[in-house]
Design a protein around this motif. Structure first.
Motif, PDB file in Angstrom:
ATOM      1  N   SER A 293       0.824  -1.205   0.000  1.00  0.00           N
ATOM      2  CA  SER A 293       0.000   0.000   0.000  1.00  0.00           C
ATOM      3  C   SER A 293       0.863   1.262   0.000  1.00  0.00           C
ATOM      4  N   MET A 294       1.918   1.272   0.812  1.00  0.00           N
ATOM      5  CA  MET A 294       2.793   2.447   0.875  1.00  0.00           C
ATOM      6  C   MET A 294       3.619   2.576  -0.404  1.00  0.00           C
ATOM      7  N   LEU A 295       4.039   1.446  -0.958  1.00  0.00           N
ATOM      8  CA  LEU A 295       4.772   1.493  -2.231  1.00  0.00           C
ATOM      9  C   LEU A 295       3.900   2.077  -3.328  1.00  0.00           C
ATOM     10  N   ILE A 299       4.886   5.360  -5.387  1.00  0.00           N
ATOM     11  CA  ILE A 299       5.116   5.225  -6.833  1.00  0.00           C
ATOM     12  C   ILE A 299       4.246   6.208  -7.607  1.00  0.00           C
ATOM     13  N   VAL A 300       3.045   6.472  -7.106  1.00  0.00           N
ATOM     14  CA  VAL A 300       2.202   7.502  -7.733  1.00  0.00           C
ATOM     15  C   VAL A 300       2.914   8.851  -7.704  1.00  0.00           C
ATOM     16  N   ARG A 301       3.544   9.168  -6.565  1.00  0.00           N
ATOM     17  CA  ARG A 301       4.280  10.434  -6.462  1.00  0.00           C
ATOM     18  C   ARG A 301       5.478  10.441  -7.401  1.00  0.00           C
ATOM     19  N   VAL A 302       6.145   9.305  -7.514  1.00  0.00           N
ATOM     20  CA  VAL A 302       7.292   9.211  -8.428  1.00  0.00           C
ATOM     21  C   VAL A 302       6.845   9.459  -9.857  1.00  0.00           C
ATOM     22  N   ASN A 351       5.636  -6.954  -4.231  1.00  0.00           N
ATOM     23  CA  ASN A 351       6.469  -6.071  -3.406  1.00  0.00           C
ATOM     24  C   ASN A 351       7.898  -6.002  -3.928  1.00  0.00           C
ATOM     25  N   GLU A 352       8.417  -7.131  -4.373  1.00  0.00           N
ATOM     26  CA  GLU A 352       9.775  -7.147  -4.923  1.00  0.00           C
ATOM     27  C   GLU A 352       9.869  -6.237  -6.144  1.00  0.00           C
ATOM     28  N   ASP A 353       8.924  -6.370  -7.059  1.00  0.00           N
ATOM     29  CA  ASP A 353       8.941  -5.561  -8.281  1.00  0.00           C
ATOM     30  C   ASP A 353       8.727  -4.079  -7.970  1.00  0.00           C
ATOM     31  N   LYS A 354       7.785  -3.798  -7.085  1.00  0.00           N
ATOM     32  CA  LYS A 354       7.485  -2.400  -6.763  1.00  0.00           C
ATOM     33  C   LYS A 354       8.611  -1.753  -5.957  1.00  0.00           C
ATOM     34  N   SER A 355       9.248  -2.522  -5.082  1.00  0.00           N
ATOM     35  CA  SER A 355      10.380  -1.979  -4.315  1.00  0.00           C
ATOM     36  C   SER A 355      11.535  -1.628  -5.232  1.00  0.00           C
TER      37      SER A 355
END
Length: 544
Positions: A293-295, A299-302, A351-355
Protein backbone atom coordinates in the motif's frame (compact mmCIF):
# COMPACT_ATOMS: atom_id res chain seq x y z
CA UNK A 1 50.89 -50.58 5.95
CA UNK A 2 53.09 -53.52 4.74
CA UNK A 3 54.48 -51.38 1.91
CA UNK A 4 55.53 -48.63 4.36
CA UNK A 5 57.37 -51.11 6.62
CA UNK A 6 59.16 -52.62 3.61
CA UNK A 7 60.29 -49.15 2.42
CA UNK A 8 61.57 -48.27 5.91
CA UNK A 9 63.58 -51.52 6.13
CA UNK A 10 65.08 -50.91 2.70
CA UNK A 11 66.05 -47.34 3.69
CA UNK A 12 67.87 -48.66 6.78
CA UNK A 13 69.73 -51.22 4.70
CA UNK A 14 70.69 -48.52 2.21
CA UNK A 15 71.98 -46.15 4.91
CA UNK A 16 73.98 -48.99 6.55
CA UNK A 17 75.54 -49.95 3.23
CA UNK A 18 76.44 -46.30 2.57
CA UNK A 19 78.08 -45.97 5.98
CA UNK A 20 80.12 -49.12 5.44
CA UNK A 21 81.19 -47.77 2.06
CA UNK A 22 82.33 -44.43 3.57
CA UNK A 23 84.36 -46.23 6.25
CA UNK A 24 85.95 -48.50 3.63
CA UNK A 25 86.93 -45.51 1.42
CA UNK A 26 88.35 -43.61 4.45
CA UNK A 27 90.36 -46.65 5.57
CA UNK A 28 91.71 -47.12 2.05
CA UNK A 29 92.68 -43.45 1.76
CA UNK A 30 94.49 -43.52 5.10
CA UNK A 31 96.35 -46.74 4.15
CA UNK A 32 97.42 -45.21 0.83
CA UNK A 33 98.60 -42.08 2.61
CA UNK A 34 100.58 -44.17 5.16
CA UNK A 35 102.30 -46.16 2.44
CA UNK A 36 103.07 -43.04 0.40
CA UNK A 37 104.60 -41.14 3.32
CA UNK A 38 106.09 -44.13 5.13
CA UNK A 39 104.92 -42.92 8.51
CA UNK A 40 103.07 -44.69 11.37
CA UNK A 41 99.25 -44.79 11.67
CA UNK A 42 99.03 -42.12 14.38
CA UNK A 43 101.03 -39.65 12.25
CA UNK A 44 98.84 -40.46 9.26
CA UNK A 45 95.71 -39.53 11.30
CA UNK A 46 97.23 -36.18 12.32
CA UNK A 47 98.17 -35.31 8.73
CA UNK A 48 94.64 -36.13 7.53
CA UNK A 49 93.04 -34.00 10.29
CA UNK A 50 95.33 -31.05 9.47
CA UNK A 51 94.44 -31.27 5.79
CA UNK A 52 90.73 -31.19 6.60
CA UNK A 53 91.13 -28.12 8.85
CA UNK A 54 93.08 -26.33 6.14
CA UNK A 55 90.40 -27.07 3.53
CA UNK A 56 87.71 -25.75 5.92
CA UNK A 57 89.62 -22.49 6.41
CA UNK A 58 90.06 -22.04 2.67
CA UNK A 59 86.29 -22.53 2.14
CA UNK A 60 85.50 -19.91 4.84
CA UNK A 61 87.96 -17.42 3.31
CA UNK A 62 86.47 -17.79 -0.17
CA UNK A 63 82.90 -17.47 1.15
CA UNK A 64 83.73 -14.27 3.11
CA UNK A 65 85.41 -12.60 0.16
CA UNK A 66 82.52 -13.52 -2.14
CA UNK A 67 79.92 -12.04 0.28
CA UNK A 68 81.87 -8.78 0.56
CA UNK A 69 82.05 -8.57 -3.20
CA UNK A 70 78.30 -9.10 -3.61
CA UNK A 71 77.50 -6.52 -0.89
CA UNK A 72 79.62 -3.92 -2.66
CA UNK A 73 77.83 -4.76 -5.89
CA UNK A 74 74.37 -4.29 -4.29
CA UNK A 75 75.26 -1.03 -2.52
CA UNK A 76 74.44 1.22 -5.52
CA UNK A 77 71.02 -0.44 -5.77
CA UNK A 78 70.26 0.45 -2.14
CA UNK A 79 71.45 4.00 -2.72
CA UNK A 80 69.22 4.30 -5.79
CA UNK A 81 66.25 3.00 -3.78
CA UNK A 82 66.79 5.73 -1.20
CA UNK A 83 67.37 8.38 -3.86
CA UNK A 84 64.17 7.38 -5.66
CA UNK A 85 62.23 8.24 -2.51
CA UNK A 86 64.04 11.49 -1.84
CA UNK A 87 62.85 14.85 -3.15
CA UNK A 88 66.28 15.42 -4.73
CA UNK A 89 67.26 12.33 -6.72
CA UNK A 90 70.79 13.61 -7.20
CA UNK A 91 73.49 12.51 -4.75
CA UNK A 92 74.66 14.89 -2.02
CA UNK A 93 78.45 14.93 -1.89
CA UNK A 94 80.37 15.44 1.35
CA UNK A 95 83.74 17.06 1.82
CA UNK A 96 85.59 13.90 0.82
CA UNK A 97 83.39 13.25 -2.23
CA UNK A 98 81.38 10.44 -0.60
CA UNK A 99 77.59 10.25 -0.96
CA UNK A 100 75.50 11.31 2.08
CA UNK A 101 72.26 9.30 1.99
CA UNK A 102 68.97 10.50 3.58
CA UNK A 103 67.98 8.83 6.84
CA UNK A 104 65.56 5.91 6.66
CA UNK A 105 62.57 5.52 8.98
CA UNK A 106 63.49 2.06 10.21
CA UNK A 107 60.24 1.20 12.01
CA UNK A 108 57.85 2.02 9.18
CA UNK A 109 60.20 0.57 6.55
CA UNK A 110 60.42 -2.73 8.45
CA UNK A 111 56.68 -2.89 9.06
CA UNK A 112 55.65 -2.08 5.47
CA UNK A 113 58.26 -4.38 3.94
CA UNK A 114 57.35 -7.37 6.09
CA UNK A 115 53.63 -6.72 5.57
CA UNK A 116 54.16 -6.72 1.80
CA UNK A 117 53.01 -3.12 1.30
CA UNK A 118 56.37 -2.10 -0.22
CA UNK A 119 59.18 -4.12 -1.80
CA UNK A 120 62.27 -5.36 0.04
CA UNK A 121 64.46 -2.99 -1.97
CA UNK A 122 62.27 0.02 -1.06
CA UNK A 123 62.42 2.27 1.98
CA UNK A 124 60.44 4.98 3.78
CA UNK A 125 62.53 8.09 4.25
CA UNK A 126 62.61 9.70 7.68
CA UNK A 127 62.06 13.22 6.32
CA UNK A 128 58.97 12.04 4.42
CA UNK A 129 57.16 10.90 7.55
CA UNK A 130 55.31 13.27 9.89
CA UNK A 131 54.17 11.86 13.22
CA UNK A 132 51.51 13.53 15.38
CA UNK A 133 50.23 12.42 18.78
CA UNK A 134 46.49 12.91 19.35
CA UNK A 135 44.24 11.94 22.24
CA UNK A 136 43.27 8.57 20.82
CA UNK A 137 46.55 7.53 19.22
CA UNK A 138 49.29 8.39 16.72
CA UNK A 139 48.87 9.76 13.21
CA UNK A 140 51.51 9.12 10.54
CA UNK A 141 51.58 11.17 7.33
CA UNK A 142 53.63 9.05 4.93
CA UNK A 143 54.95 9.46 1.39
CA UNK A 144 55.26 6.00 -0.14
CA UNK A 145 57.97 4.96 -2.63
CA UNK A 146 57.35 6.02 -6.21
CA UNK A 147 56.18 2.56 -7.29
CA UNK A 148 53.62 2.19 -4.47
CA UNK A 149 50.13 3.59 -3.85
CA UNK A 150 47.61 3.78 -1.04
CA UNK A 151 45.98 0.65 -2.46
CA UNK A 152 49.11 -1.38 -1.65
CA UNK A 153 48.82 -0.32 1.98
CA UNK A 154 45.05 -0.77 2.09
CA UNK A 155 45.26 -4.39 0.96
CA UNK A 156 47.74 -5.21 3.72
CA UNK A 157 46.27 -3.35 6.70
CA UNK A 158 45.67 -6.55 8.66
CA UNK A 159 49.34 -7.56 8.32
CA UNK A 160 50.47 -4.02 9.18
CA UNK A 161 48.31 -4.09 12.31
CA UNK A 162 49.84 -7.42 13.31
CA UNK A 163 53.34 -6.01 12.84
CA UNK A 164 52.43 -3.03 15.03
CA UNK A 165 50.99 -5.29 17.72
CA UNK A 166 47.35 -4.13 17.35
CA UNK A 167 44.20 -5.28 15.54
CA UNK A 168 42.86 -4.21 12.15
CA UNK A 169 40.25 -2.02 13.86
CA UNK A 170 43.04 -0.01 15.54
CA UNK A 171 44.05 1.34 12.11
CA UNK A 172 42.41 3.99 9.99
CA UNK A 173 43.75 4.72 6.51
CA UNK A 174 43.09 8.00 4.71
CA UNK A 175 44.17 8.67 1.15
CA UNK A 176 45.17 11.95 -0.44
CA UNK A 177 43.36 13.67 -3.30
CA UNK A 178 46.67 15.14 -4.48
CA UNK A 179 48.87 12.06 -4.76
CA UNK A 180 48.41 8.29 -4.79
CA UNK A 181 51.60 8.01 -2.76
CA UNK A 182 50.48 10.13 0.18
CA UNK A 183 48.61 8.40 2.98
CA UNK A 184 47.58 9.13 6.55
CA UNK A 185 47.64 6.20 8.95
CA UNK A 186 46.04 6.44 12.39
CA UNK A 187 47.11 3.89 15.02
CA UNK A 188 44.75 3.88 18.01
CA UNK A 189 46.00 3.35 21.56
CA UNK A 190 42.84 1.54 22.62
CA UNK A 191 40.18 -0.47 20.75
CA UNK A 192 37.78 1.85 18.86
CA UNK A 193 34.89 3.35 20.84
CA UNK A 194 36.20 2.03 24.15
CA UNK A 195 34.81 5.28 25.55
CA UNK A 196 31.55 6.67 24.10
CA UNK A 197 31.56 10.12 22.51
CA UNK A 198 28.84 12.59 23.57
CA UNK A 199 26.04 13.09 21.03
CA UNK A 200 26.43 16.19 18.83
CA UNK A 201 24.75 19.48 19.62
CA UNK A 202 22.15 21.04 17.35
CA UNK A 203 24.69 23.50 16.01
CA UNK A 204 27.20 20.76 15.22
CA UNK A 205 24.52 18.92 13.26
CA UNK A 206 23.57 22.09 11.37
CA UNK A 207 27.21 22.93 10.59
CA UNK A 208 28.02 19.44 9.26
CA UNK A 209 28.52 19.33 5.49
CA UNK A 210 25.87 16.74 4.72
CA UNK A 211 23.91 14.40 6.97
CA UNK A 212 25.81 13.08 10.02
CA UNK A 213 25.31 9.42 10.89
CA UNK A 214 27.74 8.96 13.77
CA UNK A 215 31.26 9.48 15.11
CA UNK A 216 34.40 8.00 13.63
CA UNK A 217 37.13 6.48 15.82
CA UNK A 218 38.58 9.93 16.60
CA UNK A 219 35.26 11.44 17.66
CA UNK A 220 34.78 13.38 14.42
CA UNK A 221 31.28 13.55 12.93
CA UNK A 222 30.92 11.43 9.80
CA UNK A 223 28.03 10.74 7.47
CA UNK A 224 27.01 11.14 3.84
CA UNK A 225 27.22 14.31 1.73
CA UNK A 226 23.55 14.12 0.69
CA UNK A 227 20.59 11.82 0.31
CA UNK A 228 19.71 13.38 -3.02
CA UNK A 229 19.71 10.59 -5.63
CA UNK A 230 20.90 8.04 -3.05
CA UNK A 231 19.33 5.41 -0.82
CA UNK A 232 20.68 3.54 2.19
CA UNK A 233 20.65 -0.13 3.21
CA UNK A 234 21.48 -0.96 6.85
CA UNK A 235 22.11 -4.57 7.90
CA UNK A 236 23.21 -6.26 11.09
CA UNK A 237 22.30 -8.91 13.60
CA UNK A 238 19.53 -8.36 16.12
CA UNK A 239 20.17 -6.14 19.16
CA UNK A 240 23.16 -4.47 17.51
CA UNK A 241 21.67 -0.95 17.57
CA UNK A 242 20.12 -0.50 14.09
CA UNK A 243 16.92 1.16 15.32
CA UNK A 244 18.83 3.47 17.66
CA UNK A 245 21.08 4.40 14.76
CA UNK A 246 18.15 5.25 12.46
CA UNK A 247 16.47 7.22 15.27
CA UNK A 248 19.60 9.35 15.38
CA UNK A 249 19.49 9.72 11.60
CA UNK A 250 15.87 10.93 11.62
CA UNK A 251 16.67 13.36 14.43
CA UNK A 252 19.55 14.83 12.40
CA UNK A 253 17.31 15.11 9.33
CA UNK A 254 14.66 17.00 11.30
CA UNK A 255 17.29 19.42 12.61
CA UNK A 256 19.34 20.13 9.51
CA UNK A 257 17.75 18.79 6.32
CA UNK A 258 14.96 21.31 5.98
CA UNK A 259 11.42 20.56 4.91
CA UNK A 260 10.75 16.97 3.83
CA UNK A 261 7.98 14.38 3.91
CA UNK A 262 8.51 11.34 6.09
CA UNK A 263 6.93 7.93 5.51
CA UNK A 264 7.57 5.34 8.22
CA UNK A 265 6.90 1.60 8.11
CA UNK A 266 7.73 0.34 11.60
CA UNK A 267 8.22 -3.40 11.26
CA UNK A 268 9.42 -3.53 14.86
CA UNK A 269 6.00 -2.06 15.81
CA UNK A 270 7.43 0.46 18.30
CA UNK A 271 10.92 1.34 17.10
CA UNK A 272 9.99 4.57 15.28
CA UNK A 273 6.87 5.57 17.21
CA UNK A 274 8.29 8.84 18.58
CA UNK A 275 8.41 10.24 15.04
CA UNK A 276 4.79 9.41 14.15
CA UNK A 277 3.56 12.99 14.75
CA UNK A 278 5.84 14.39 12.01
CA UNK A 279 5.24 11.60 9.49
CA UNK A 280 2.96 11.99 6.48
CA UNK A 281 2.12 8.34 6.99
CA UNK A 282 3.10 6.00 9.81
CA UNK A 283 2.32 2.28 9.90
CA UNK A 284 3.29 -0.13 12.68
CA UNK A 285 2.94 -3.48 10.94
CA UNK A 286 4.83 -6.47 9.55
CA UNK A 287 2.16 -7.29 6.97
CA UNK A 288 3.51 -7.35 3.37
CA UNK A 289 0.19 -5.90 2.21
CA UNK A 290 0.89 -2.72 4.19
CA UNK A 291 4.23 -2.33 2.43
CA UNK A 292 2.47 -2.73 -0.92
CA UNK A 293 0.00 0.00 0.00
CA UNK A 294 2.79 2.45 0.88
CA UNK A 295 4.77 1.49 -2.23
CA UNK A 296 1.73 2.19 -4.39
CA UNK A 297 1.28 5.58 -2.77
CA UNK A 298 4.91 6.57 -3.29
CA UNK A 299 5.12 5.23 -6.83
CA UNK A 300 2.20 7.50 -7.73
CA UNK A 301 4.28 10.43 -6.46
CA UNK A 302 7.29 9.21 -8.43
CA UNK A 303 5.32 8.92 -11.66
CA UNK A 304 3.77 12.35 -11.11
CA UNK A 305 7.19 13.92 -10.57
CA UNK A 306 8.62 12.30 -13.69
CA UNK A 307 5.68 13.65 -15.67
CA UNK A 308 6.48 17.14 -14.39
CA UNK A 309 10.16 16.71 -15.32
CA UNK A 310 9.18 15.57 -18.81
CA UNK A 311 6.92 18.59 -19.25
CA UNK A 312 9.68 20.92 -18.10
CA UNK A 313 12.15 19.46 -20.60
CA UNK A 314 9.55 19.48 -23.36
CA UNK A 315 8.76 23.14 -22.73
CA UNK A 316 12.45 24.07 -22.22
CA UNK A 317 11.85 25.12 -18.66
CA UNK A 318 14.10 24.71 -15.61
CA UNK A 319 13.82 21.33 -13.89
CA UNK A 320 11.21 21.43 -11.11
CA UNK A 321 12.41 21.35 -7.50
CA UNK A 322 10.72 18.67 -5.45
CA UNK A 323 10.24 18.42 -1.73
CA UNK A 324 12.49 15.61 -0.41
CA UNK A 325 10.74 12.43 0.68
CA UNK A 326 12.18 9.78 3.01
CA UNK A 327 10.66 6.30 3.15
CA UNK A 328 12.12 4.37 6.11
CA UNK A 329 11.38 0.66 6.59
CA UNK A 330 12.45 -1.04 9.82
CA UNK A 331 12.81 -4.85 9.72
CA UNK A 332 12.43 -4.76 5.95
CA UNK A 333 13.12 -8.48 5.47
CA UNK A 334 9.81 -9.38 7.13
CA UNK A 335 7.90 -7.82 4.23
CA UNK A 336 9.45 -10.17 1.67
CA UNK A 337 8.37 -13.39 3.42
CA UNK A 338 5.07 -15.06 2.53
CA UNK A 339 2.94 -17.28 4.74
CA UNK A 340 2.77 -20.08 2.20
CA UNK A 341 -0.56 -19.14 0.69
CA UNK A 342 -0.87 -18.34 -2.99
CA UNK A 343 -2.25 -14.89 -2.25
CA UNK A 344 0.61 -14.07 0.13
CA UNK A 345 3.19 -15.27 -2.39
CA UNK A 346 1.67 -12.99 -5.02
CA UNK A 347 1.81 -9.99 -2.65
CA UNK A 348 5.48 -10.66 -1.90
CA UNK A 349 6.27 -10.99 -5.60
CA UNK A 350 4.59 -7.65 -6.30
CA UNK A 351 6.47 -6.07 -3.41
CA UNK A 352 9.77 -7.15 -4.92
CA UNK A 353 8.94 -5.56 -8.28
CA UNK A 354 7.49 -2.40 -6.76
CA UNK A 355 10.38 -1.98 -4.32
CA UNK A 356 12.91 -2.24 -7.12
CA UNK A 357 10.94 0.26 -9.16
CA UNK A 358 10.68 2.71 -6.27
CA UNK A 359 14.34 2.54 -5.24
CA UNK A 360 15.68 2.74 -8.80
CA UNK A 361 13.26 5.29 -10.30
CA UNK A 362 12.83 7.52 -7.26
CA UNK A 363 16.46 8.65 -7.16
CA UNK A 364 15.94 11.33 -9.81
CA UNK A 365 12.71 12.52 -8.20
CA UNK A 366 13.94 13.27 -4.69
CA UNK A 367 12.50 10.21 -2.94
CA UNK A 368 14.99 8.34 -0.74
CA UNK A 369 14.45 4.82 0.62
CA UNK A 370 16.18 3.62 3.80
CA UNK A 371 15.84 -0.06 4.66
CA UNK A 372 16.93 -1.79 7.86
CA UNK A 373 17.12 -5.55 8.29
CA UNK A 374 18.35 -7.84 11.04
CA UNK A 375 18.63 -10.73 8.60
CA UNK A 376 21.18 -9.65 5.98
CA UNK A 377 21.09 -13.04 4.26
CA UNK A 378 20.90 -13.81 0.56
CA UNK A 379 17.15 -14.42 0.71
CA UNK A 380 16.28 -11.61 3.17
CA UNK A 381 15.96 -8.74 0.71
CA UNK A 382 15.72 -9.59 -3.00
CA UNK A 383 18.90 -9.02 -4.99
CA UNK A 384 17.14 -6.84 -7.55
CA UNK A 385 16.13 -4.53 -4.70
CA UNK A 386 19.42 -4.72 -2.80
CA UNK A 387 21.55 -3.78 -5.79
CA UNK A 388 19.85 -0.38 -6.13
CA UNK A 389 21.30 1.08 -2.90
CA UNK A 390 24.19 3.51 -3.27
CA UNK A 391 24.99 3.80 0.44
CA UNK A 392 25.58 0.68 2.54
CA UNK A 393 26.02 0.15 6.26
CA UNK A 394 26.66 -3.05 8.19
CA UNK A 395 26.70 -3.59 11.94
CA UNK A 396 28.15 -6.70 13.55
CA UNK A 397 27.60 -9.92 11.59
CA UNK A 398 29.20 -13.32 12.06
CA UNK A 399 30.16 -14.27 8.50
CA UNK A 400 31.85 -12.73 5.48
CA UNK A 401 29.04 -13.85 3.19
CA UNK A 402 26.50 -12.02 5.34
CA UNK A 403 28.61 -8.87 5.21
CA UNK A 404 28.69 -9.07 1.40
CA UNK A 405 24.90 -9.08 1.31
CA UNK A 406 24.79 -5.81 3.26
CA UNK A 407 27.87 -4.09 1.78
CA UNK A 408 27.90 -5.51 -1.75
CA UNK A 409 29.45 -8.57 -3.40
CA UNK A 410 32.62 -6.69 -4.40
CA UNK A 411 33.07 -4.85 -1.09
CA UNK A 412 36.13 -6.84 0.05
CA UNK A 413 37.91 -5.99 -3.20
CA UNK A 414 37.81 -2.24 -2.42
CA UNK A 415 40.61 -0.23 -0.77
CA UNK A 416 40.96 -0.79 2.98
CA UNK A 417 37.77 -2.80 3.59
CA UNK A 418 36.68 -3.39 7.19
CA UNK A 419 35.25 -6.80 8.06
CA UNK A 420 32.06 -6.34 10.15
CA UNK A 421 32.76 -9.64 11.92
CA UNK A 422 35.69 -7.89 13.65
CA UNK A 423 33.39 -5.37 15.36
CA UNK A 424 32.85 -5.60 19.09
CA UNK A 425 29.32 -6.97 19.45
CA UNK A 426 29.04 -5.44 22.93
CA UNK A 427 29.30 -1.90 21.51
CA UNK A 428 25.83 -1.07 20.21
CA UNK A 429 25.48 1.05 17.08
CA UNK A 430 29.00 0.33 15.84
CA UNK A 431 28.97 -0.14 12.06
CA UNK A 432 30.94 -0.07 8.83
CA UNK A 433 29.73 2.73 6.56
CA UNK A 434 30.54 2.25 2.87
CA UNK A 435 29.75 5.42 0.94
CA UNK A 436 31.35 7.09 -2.08
CA UNK A 437 33.81 4.19 -2.32
CA UNK A 438 35.24 4.71 1.18
CA UNK A 439 34.90 2.47 4.24
CA UNK A 440 34.56 4.19 7.61
CA UNK A 441 34.13 2.67 11.05
CA UNK A 442 31.46 4.66 12.90
CA UNK A 443 29.26 4.53 15.94
CA UNK A 444 25.75 5.92 15.59
CA UNK A 445 24.38 8.64 17.84
CA UNK A 446 22.42 7.71 20.94
CA UNK A 447 20.28 10.77 21.64
CA UNK A 448 18.34 10.89 24.92
CA UNK A 449 14.58 10.50 24.46
CA UNK A 450 13.82 14.03 25.81
CA UNK A 451 16.14 15.50 23.16
CA UNK A 452 14.33 13.67 20.33
CA UNK A 453 10.93 14.60 21.76
CA UNK A 454 12.01 18.24 21.84
CA UNK A 455 13.09 18.11 18.18
CA UNK A 456 9.75 16.58 17.16
CA UNK A 457 7.82 19.22 19.13
CA UNK A 458 9.81 22.03 17.49
CA UNK A 459 9.03 20.68 14.02
CA UNK A 460 5.34 20.36 14.90
CA UNK A 461 5.26 23.89 16.29
CA UNK A 462 6.90 25.27 13.17
CA UNK A 463 4.47 23.42 10.91
CA UNK A 464 1.53 24.62 12.97
CA UNK A 465 2.60 28.22 12.53
CA UNK A 466 2.93 27.73 8.78
CA UNK A 467 -0.43 25.98 8.67
CA UNK A 468 -2.08 28.80 10.62
CA UNK A 469 -0.72 31.42 8.22
CA UNK A 470 -2.09 29.50 5.24
CA UNK A 471 -5.30 28.17 6.76
CA UNK A 472 -7.39 30.83 5.07
CA UNK A 473 -6.08 29.90 1.60
CA UNK A 474 -7.92 27.38 -0.60
CA UNK A 475 -5.02 24.90 -0.31
CA UNK A 476 -4.95 25.36 3.46
CA UNK A 477 -8.67 24.63 3.66
CA UNK A 478 -8.23 21.51 1.52
CA UNK A 479 -5.38 20.27 3.73
CA UNK A 480 -7.60 20.81 6.76
CA UNK A 481 -10.44 18.81 5.16
CA UNK A 482 -8.18 15.83 4.45
CA UNK A 483 -6.65 16.10 7.90
CA UNK A 484 -9.98 16.02 9.68
CA UNK A 485 -11.09 13.08 7.55
CA UNK A 486 -7.85 11.25 8.43
CA UNK A 487 -7.07 10.31 4.82
CA UNK A 488 -4.09 10.79 2.51
CA UNK A 489 -6.20 10.91 -0.65
CA UNK A 490 -9.69 12.35 -1.30
CA UNK A 491 -11.62 12.03 -4.58
CA UNK A 492 -12.67 15.20 -6.36
CA UNK A 493 -16.35 14.30 -5.87
CA UNK A 494 -15.88 14.44 -2.08
CA UNK A 495 -13.44 17.36 -1.79
CA UNK A 496 -15.33 19.78 -4.07
CA UNK A 497 -18.52 19.96 -1.94
CA UNK A 498 -16.43 20.24 1.23
CA UNK A 499 -14.83 23.39 -0.23
CA UNK A 500 -18.16 24.94 -1.26
CA UNK A 501 -18.18 24.00 -4.94
CA UNK A 502 -21.80 23.28 -5.95
CA UNK A 503 -21.15 21.98 -9.45
CA UNK A 504 -22.12 18.29 -9.68
CA UNK A 505 -21.11 17.40 -13.24
CA UNK A 506 -17.81 15.47 -12.81
CA UNK A 507 -15.82 17.14 -15.62
CA UNK A 508 -16.91 20.66 -14.74
CA UNK A 509 -16.55 19.96 -11.02
CA UNK A 510 -12.92 18.89 -11.55
CA UNK A 511 -12.13 22.02 -13.57
CA UNK A 512 -13.58 24.32 -10.94
CA UNK A 513 -11.73 22.56 -8.12
CA UNK A 514 -8.44 22.71 -9.99
CA UNK A 515 -8.93 26.41 -10.65
CA UNK A 516 -9.93 27.03 -7.02
CA UNK A 517 -6.89 25.25 -5.58
CA UNK A 518 -4.38 26.10 -8.29
CA UNK A 519 -3.14 22.51 -8.10
CA UNK A 520 -3.65 19.77 -10.70
CA UNK A 521 -5.49 16.68 -9.55
CA UNK A 522 -4.01 13.20 -9.49
CA UNK A 523 -5.21 9.62 -9.32
CA UNK A 524 -5.55 7.14 -6.49
CA UNK A 525 -3.15 4.22 -6.01
CA UNK A 526 -5.10 2.15 -8.52
CA UNK A 527 -4.95 4.92 -11.10
CA UNK A 528 -8.74 5.08 -11.50
CA UNK A 529 -10.30 7.78 -9.32
CA UNK A 530 -9.20 11.39 -9.73
CA UNK A 531 -8.64 13.47 -6.63
CA UNK A 532 -5.98 15.08 -4.42
CA UNK A 533 -3.16 13.65 -2.30
CA UNK A 534 -2.45 15.29 1.03
CA UNK A 535 1.28 15.23 0.27
CA UNK A 536 0.73 17.11 -3.02
CA UNK A 537 -1.40 19.76 -1.31
CA UNK A 538 1.18 20.15 1.46
CA UNK A 539 3.99 20.52 -1.08
CA UNK A 540 2.00 23.11 -3.03
CA UNK A 541 1.30 25.04 0.17
CA UNK A 542 4.99 25.03 1.07
CA UNK A 543 5.94 26.26 -2.40
CA UNK A 544 3.45 29.11 -2.42
Amino acid sequence: MTTTKTQTTEDLYGQLAGGIGVLAVAAGALAALKNALGIPWWATGLVAAGALVLLGYLAWWVRTRLRRYLNRKDEPVAKKAIAANAEDVGAVEGEEGTEALPAVHKTLTTVLVRAGAIGREEVILDDEVTMQQIDVGTVYDILLPASRTAEDVGKNLASIASMLGVTRLHLKLETSRKSERKIRLLVLKEPPFSEPFPPPTRQEIIDFAGVPLGHDVTGKLVGVPTFDKASLLIGGMTQMGKTTLVNGLITCLLIAYGEFDLYLLDGKLCGLTQFQPVAVRYEASDDPAVLESMLDQLIVRVDKRYTEMQEAKRNRQPAPEFKPVFFIIDEAADFYVDDGSKESQEVVRRNEDKSRKLVSKSLESGICTIMLTQRPANDAIPVKVRDQFLYRMCLYVAAKGTAKVALGDSYFETVAPIHPALLDASIKGQAVLFAVGVSTLIRGFRFPDPFMWGVVDEVLDKRQKVHSSRAATPIGRAIEVLGKAGVDFMPTAELAPALGITETRPAQQGKELTKFLGVASGKDVKGVVRGYWLSDLTAAAAAS
